[in-house]
Design a protein around this motif. Structure first.
Motif, PDB file in Angstrom:
ATOM      1  N   HIS A 313       0.808  -1.227   0.000  1.00 21.97           N
ATOM      2  CA  HIS A 313       0.000   0.000   0.000  1.00 21.97           C
ATOM      3  C   HIS A 313       0.843   1.280   0.000  1.00 21.97           C
ATOM      4  O   HIS A 313       0.300   2.364   0.210  1.00 21.97           O
ATOM      5  CB  HIS A 313      -0.930  -0.006   1.223  1.00 21.97           C
ATOM      6  CG  HIS A 313      -1.744  -1.258   1.345  1.00 21.97           C
ATOM      7  ND1 HIS A 313      -2.769  -1.556   0.474  1.00 21.97           N
ATOM      8  CD2 HIS A 313      -1.651  -2.308   2.206  1.00 21.97           C
ATOM      9  CE1 HIS A 313      -3.301  -2.726   0.797  1.00 21.97           C
ATOM     10  NE2 HIS A 313      -2.635  -3.198   1.836  1.00 21.97           N
ATOM     11  N   ILE A 314       2.113   1.136  -0.221  1.00 14.05           N
ATOM     12  CA  ILE A 314       2.966   2.333  -0.255  1.00 14.05           C
ATOM     13  C   ILE A 314       2.640   3.143  -1.507  1.00 14.05           C
ATOM     14  O   ILE A 314       2.547   2.584  -2.603  1.00 14.05           O
ATOM     15  CB  ILE A 314       4.458   1.928  -0.266  1.00 14.05           C
ATOM     16  CG1 ILE A 314       4.809   1.196   1.031  1.00 14.05           C
ATOM     17  CG2 ILE A 314       5.353   3.156  -0.435  1.00 14.05           C
ATOM     18  CD1 ILE A 314       6.223   0.658   1.069  1.00 14.05           C
ATOM     19  N   PRO A 315       2.439   4.456  -1.380  1.00 12.52           N
ATOM     20  CA  PRO A 315       2.168   5.260  -2.585  1.00 12.52           C
ATOM     21  C   PRO A 315       3.337   5.194  -3.556  1.00 12.52           C
ATOM     22  O   PRO A 315       4.497   5.130  -3.149  1.00 12.52           O
ATOM     23  CB  PRO A 315       1.966   6.672  -2.023  1.00 12.52           C
ATOM     24  CG  PRO A 315       2.583   6.657  -0.676  1.00 12.52           C
ATOM     25  CD  PRO A 315       2.469   5.267  -0.160  1.00 12.52           C
ATOM     26  N   PRO A 326       6.749  10.201 -20.659  1.00 15.98           N
ATOM     27  CA  PRO A 326       5.429  10.249 -21.312  1.00 15.98           C
ATOM     28  C   PRO A 326       4.696   8.911 -21.289  1.00 15.98           C
ATOM     29  O   PRO A 326       3.467   8.880 -21.278  1.00 15.98           O
ATOM     30  CB  PRO A 326       5.763  10.676 -22.751  1.00 15.98           C
ATOM     31  CG  PRO A 326       7.046  11.427 -22.636  1.00 15.98           C
ATOM     32  CD  PRO A 326       7.804  10.741 -21.550  1.00 15.98           C
ATOM     33  N   MET A 327       5.441   7.797 -21.261  1.00 19.15           N
ATOM     34  CA  MET A 327       4.789   6.488 -21.277  1.00 19.15           C
ATOM     35  C   MET A 327       4.038   6.224 -19.970  1.00 19.15           C
ATOM     36  O   MET A 327       3.243   5.287 -19.888  1.00 19.15           O
ATOM     37  CB  MET A 327       5.817   5.375 -21.519  1.00 19.15           C
ATOM     38  CG  MET A 327       6.748   5.624 -22.698  1.00 19.15           C
ATOM     39  SD  MET A 327       5.889   6.134 -24.216  1.00 19.15           S
ATOM     40  CE  MET A 327       5.081   4.634 -24.695  1.00 19.15           C
ATOM     41  N   GLN A 328       4.310   7.044 -18.936  1.00 18.95           N
ATOM     42  CA  GLN A 328       3.570   6.902 -17.684  1.00 18.95           C
ATOM     43  C   GLN A 328       2.076   7.163 -17.896  1.00 18.95           C
ATOM     44  O   GLN A 328       1.250   6.645 -17.149  1.00 18.95           O
ATOM     45  CB  GLN A 328       4.139   7.865 -16.632  1.00 18.95           C
ATOM     46  CG  GLN A 328       5.562   7.532 -16.247  1.00 18.95           C
ATOM     47  CD  GLN A 328       6.263   8.624 -15.456  1.00 18.95           C
ATOM     48  OE1 GLN A 328       7.455   8.521 -15.187  1.00 18.95           O
ATOM     49  NE2 GLN A 328       5.550   9.680 -15.110  1.00 18.95           N
ATOM     50  N   ARG A 336      -1.437   2.019 -12.304  1.00 20.29           N
ATOM     51  CA  ARG A 336      -0.090   2.329 -11.806  1.00 20.29           C
ATOM     52  C   ARG A 336       0.522   1.090 -11.149  1.00 20.29           C
ATOM     53  O   ARG A 336      -0.185   0.334 -10.471  1.00 20.29           O
ATOM     54  CB  ARG A 336      -0.178   3.481 -10.800  1.00 20.29           C
ATOM     55  CG  ARG A 336       1.172   3.972 -10.331  1.00 20.29           C
ATOM     56  CD  ARG A 336       1.030   5.290  -9.607  1.00 20.29           C
ATOM     57  NE  ARG A 336       0.748   6.381 -10.521  1.00 20.29           N
ATOM     58  CZ  ARG A 336       1.298   7.599 -10.460  1.00 20.29           C
ATOM     59  NH1 ARG A 336       2.172   7.867  -9.518  1.00 20.29           N
ATOM     60  NH2 ARG A 336       0.973   8.527 -11.317  1.00 20.29           N
ATOM     61  N   PRO A 337       1.822   0.828 -11.365  1.00 19.84           N
ATOM     62  CA  PRO A 337       2.421  -0.362 -10.745  1.00 19.84           C
ATOM     63  C   PRO A 337       2.381  -0.277  -9.231  1.00 19.84           C
ATOM     64  O   PRO A 337       2.381   0.807  -8.654  1.00 19.84           O
ATOM     65  CB  PRO A 337       3.863  -0.346 -11.268  1.00 19.84           C
ATOM     66  CG  PRO A 337       4.116   1.063 -11.671  1.00 19.84           C
ATOM     67  CD  PRO A 337       2.810   1.604 -12.127  1.00 19.84           C
ATOM     68  N   ARG A 635      -1.031   2.718  -5.511  1.00 19.67           N
ATOM     69  CA  ARG A 635      -1.596   4.027  -5.129  1.00 19.67           C
ATOM     70  C   ARG A 635      -0.714   5.135  -5.662  1.00 19.67           C
ATOM     71  O   ARG A 635       0.519   5.053  -5.607  1.00 19.67           O
ATOM     72  CB  ARG A 635      -1.662   4.147  -3.606  1.00 19.67           C
ATOM     73  CG  ARG A 635      -2.832   3.442  -2.964  1.00 19.67           C
ATOM     74  CD  ARG A 635      -3.131   4.044  -1.599  1.00 19.67           C
ATOM     75  NE  ARG A 635      -1.995   4.008  -0.718  1.00 19.67           N
ATOM     76  CZ  ARG A 635      -1.805   4.859   0.296  1.00 19.67           C
ATOM     77  NH1 ARG A 635      -2.684   5.816   0.528  1.00 19.67           N
ATOM     78  NH2 ARG A 635      -0.752   4.766   1.083  1.00 19.67           N
ATOM     79  N   LYS A 636      -1.333   6.196  -6.146  1.00 24.17           N
ATOM     80  CA  LYS A 636      -0.564   7.316  -6.670  1.00 24.17           C
ATOM     81  C   LYS A 636       0.053   8.125  -5.523  1.00 24.17           C
ATOM     82  O   LYS A 636      -0.628   8.429  -4.539  1.00 24.17           O
ATOM     83  CB  LYS A 636      -1.478   8.214  -7.508  1.00 24.17           C
ATOM     84  CG  LYS A 636      -0.751   9.367  -8.163  1.00 24.17           C
ATOM     85  CD  LYS A 636      -1.715  10.220  -8.961  1.00 24.17           C
ATOM     86  CE  LYS A 636      -0.982  11.396  -9.600  1.00 24.17           C
ATOM     87  NZ  LYS A 636      -1.897  12.273 -10.348  1.00 24.17           N
ATOM     88  N   TYR A 637       1.310   8.434  -5.656  1.00 25.19           N
ATOM     89  CA  TYR A 637       1.975   9.322  -4.700  1.00 25.19           C
ATOM     90  C   TYR A 637       1.438  10.736  -4.931  1.00 25.19           C
ATOM     91  O   TYR A 637       1.574  11.303  -6.017  1.00 25.19           O
ATOM     92  CB  TYR A 637       3.482   9.264  -4.946  1.00 25.19           C
ATOM     93  CG  TYR A 637       4.284  10.349  -4.266  1.00 25.19           C
ATOM     94  CD1 TYR A 637       4.394  10.403  -2.887  1.00 25.19           C
ATOM     95  CD2 TYR A 637       4.955  11.314  -5.023  1.00 25.19           C
ATOM     96  CE1 TYR A 637       5.142  11.390  -2.275  1.00 25.19           C
ATOM     97  CE2 TYR A 637       5.712  12.299  -4.415  1.00 25.19           C
ATOM     98  CZ  TYR A 637       5.795  12.334  -3.039  1.00 25.19           C
ATOM     99  OH  TYR A 637       6.540  13.317  -2.435  1.00 25.19           O
TER     100      TYR A 637
END
Length: 649
Positions: A313-315, A326-328, A336-337, A635-637
């Motif tokens: 669960h770490i962002p 850009p590939m993100q 998101r990984p 999770r997104k940071y």
């Protein structure tokens, strides 16, 4: 290939007297992802917003309401000092709000007046052909006035057969009728009118001749409309005058609102507060330094040990180069990984444009779409559009390279080709197609690669490319599993797929080469791989074996979609040139039409060249490739802070 940035879990503890300065420092650094506190039995509670929260919130709502009304959009920033914005905020906001409210109220009143004038006009228009003053329609004791319309014709003889005491006004075109009769004869006259389809009209409650009244109303409408346009122009000028102020105020108030409402997310007691969150390990010292500096070292900041359960669960913050960044967008579009996974952004930097280029492979379309992407990238300053245009540019570089390998330009072949039906000239004189070796199904493998003449060979090539990418996926999956579950699990779950393929390949070579010993060795390796797969994934593993061939065959869409693009382009070329050569002795309508067909046809195919290759290249990444190693769901940071555009401290 990279992993997400290493994250450090940290906790900040301090007295409530330094809460505000701590919040300011965290917001300023924009590096600390705050975890929302969930009340438990520890005795800590979620606190109330800071004192200024309500006031800031009201102003923010007001400024956004004004911005929405004026249609303020984000533009090239004009940076202003925060102090200056705050100093003028109240006076300018009140003035702007008051001015807009006054003008909008005036516009609303004028709109109502305009509607009233329109209603009056609609009442008058039916009487326009009978130019009697409306005062004549009422005030009689012995007369009855019929005002309305009939469906048929009406003349004096029809009325005179009933009574001689009457006055008739009738317009044969509009069928409008105004009839004055003695009240004693009114009932019989009314029966006559009903027979003619009489319908009452409301007589305006005013005096005056209809034509004069209509002229007055129309003049009034012009005046009111001008006033409305003038007020709208005033409001438009407010938009120009105050747009910088509104954008900068919105930014300042948003920042203040974020700070004021943070206590709703953290743990507090009567005298203390606790803020828990995450920061990239490389930035941990910056966070500590900022908090200590803002609180004179009164806050306690420390890192915490991360448990294995918390790792999931770490962002997640990406850790890619500017080229791969850009590939993100493609990754976020999928998922998101997780913090524990490899981030495949740098891999799809190559594989996605590769598949796109393999499908489209045309120099002409690469140039058109490449220039279009560059122009949009320069014209549109949106942070969301820029990476998408970068991806499109990457794809067009790949398309250009494959366009050279395929020798194609807008559906035309650049090199001449000798076939059973004779020689087909190319666009570039002297460029001859070279036969390299024999392909599949009796086809010849040539350079440049004429896809329409090498369908079976290209299907084989694309399937091999697919197998290579799928095995790359297994290797990435091997790396993911070995890191967290050990080499044994990685070998059984992912390495077994490689052994199975190796066994099948050796067996096939032995069988085709007539070497039975090699065939048995390959079969043995294949069985070993299946046993390992069963140990690693259970019965589900062998059941999924056929899916490998299905995934590989899915890559044949590369040639299928590519051929459809070629045939559309060739059809456009054939239609356009047949129209031109129908009569090429002079430039006529057909020649102009041919040019239009050529431009529109290739314009449409250019649009399709973004959609079809893009979607199919994405599908190959998401479904076939990611399915072999990628889980996602990270999770997104989202650090606490704000990236300023219109203001500065």
């Amino acid at each position: 290939m990279s992993r997400p940035k290493s994250m450090t879990k940290a906790v900040i503890v301090g007295h409530k007297s330094i809460l505000s300065s701590t919040i300011d420092s965290l917001h300023e650094t924009n590096l600390f992802h705050i975890e929302d506190f969930v009340e438990d039995e520890s005795g800590f509670k979620i606190s109330k917003p800071l004192k200024n929260a309500e006031e800031v919130s009201k102003k923010l709502v007001k400024i956004r309401s004004i911005a929405n009304y004026l249609g303020i959009v984000k533009k090239e920033p004009v940076v202003q000092k925060t102090d200056a914005v705050l100093r003028d905020l109240n006076s300018k906001l009140d003035e702007l709000d008051r001015t807009i409210a006054t003008k909008t109220e005036s516009i609303a009143q004028l709109d109502n007046e305009l509607k009233d004038l329109d209603s009056q006009k609609k009442e008058i228009l039916p009487f326009l052909s009978i130019n009697l003053d409306f005062e004549y329609y009422r005030g009689y004791d012995s007369l009855k006035v019929f005002a309305g319309t009939v469906k048929g014709s009406l003349d004096d003889s029809q009325i005179s057969s009933i009574t001689k005491a009457y006055e008739l006004y009738f317009d044969s075109q509009s069928k409008s009728v105004v009839l004055f009769v003695a009240k004693n004869d009114a009932d019989r006259v009314y029966e006559l009118l009903q027979g003619l389809g009489f319908r009452d009209l409301r007589v305006p409650e005013r005096g005056g001749v209809p034509s004069d009244l209509l002229r007055f109303i129309e003049q009034k409408e012009v005046e009111v409309t001008k006033k409305i346009e003038s007020l709208k122009a005033d409001i438009e000028s407010l938009k120009v005058k105050y747009s910088d102020f509104i954008l900068s105020s919105d930014e300042v108030l948003t920042i203040e609102s974020q700070k004021a409402e943070l206590p709703l997310r953290i743990a507090t007691s009567a005298n203390a507060f606790i803020i828990e969150g995450w920061t990239p390990t490389e930035d941990y010292d910056k966070v500590v330094s900022a908090v200590n500096s803002a609180t004179n070292g009164k806050a306690y900041v420390t890192s915490l040990e991360i448990t294995e359960e918390e790792e999931e669960h770490i962002p997640v913050e990406y850790n890619n180069s500017n080229i791969a960044a850009p590939m993100q967008q493609i990754m976020d579009l999928y998922s998101r990984p997780k913090y524990t996974e490899l981030d495949p952004s740098s891999v799809i930097l190559f594989t996605f444009p590769l598949m796109y280029g393999l499908i489209l492979g045309d120099i002409g379309y690469a140039l058109i779409l490449g220039v279009l992407a560059l122009a949009i990238r320069k014209a549109v300053k949106s942070d969301a559009v820029k990476p998408l245009m970068d991806i499109l540019i990457y794809c067009q570089i790949s398309t250009f390279i494959f366009g050279i390998l395929y020798g194609e330009f807008l559906g035309f072949s650049l090199a001449s080709l000798h076939t059973e039906h004779g020689s087909v000239p190319g666009l570039i004189p002297g460029w001859e197609t070279i036969v390299l070796f024999e392909g599949l199904g009796g086809e010849e493998f040539m350079f440049p690669i004429h896809r329409t003449h090498m369908v079976m060979t290209m299907i084989g090539v694309t399937v091999v490319i697919g197998l290579l990418q799928l095995n790359l996926g297994y290797l990435l999956g091997f790396a993911n599993i070995s890191r967290h579950h050990g080499i044994k699990h990685a070998v059984l779950e992912k390495g077994s797929w490689l052994i199975i393929q190796l066994g099948a390949l050796v067996a096939a070579i032995g069988y085709l080469g007539g070497n039975s010993g090699l065939t048995y060795i390959g079969a043995g390796i294949l069985v070993l791989g299946i046993v390992m797969l069963t140990m690693g994934e259970g019965i589900k593993g062998p059941i999924e074996l056929p899916s490998l061939m299905g995934n590989a065959l899915s890559y044949s869409r590369i040639i299928a979609v590519g051929l459809s693009s070629i045939y559309i382009a060739s059809t456009v070329n054939d239609i356009a040139f047949e129209m031109i050569w129908a009569d090429h002795s002079k430039i006529n309508f057909l020649a102009v039409a041919a040019i239009i067909v050529f431009i529109l046809g290739h314009g449409l195919n250019s649009v399709l060249s973004i959609i079809a290759p893009g979607l199919h290249a994405l599908r190959l990444q998401y479904v076939e490739f990611f399915g072999k190693f990628y889980e996602g769901g990270g999770r997104k940071y989202n650090p606490f802070g704000y990236i300023r555009k219109y203001t500065e401290e």
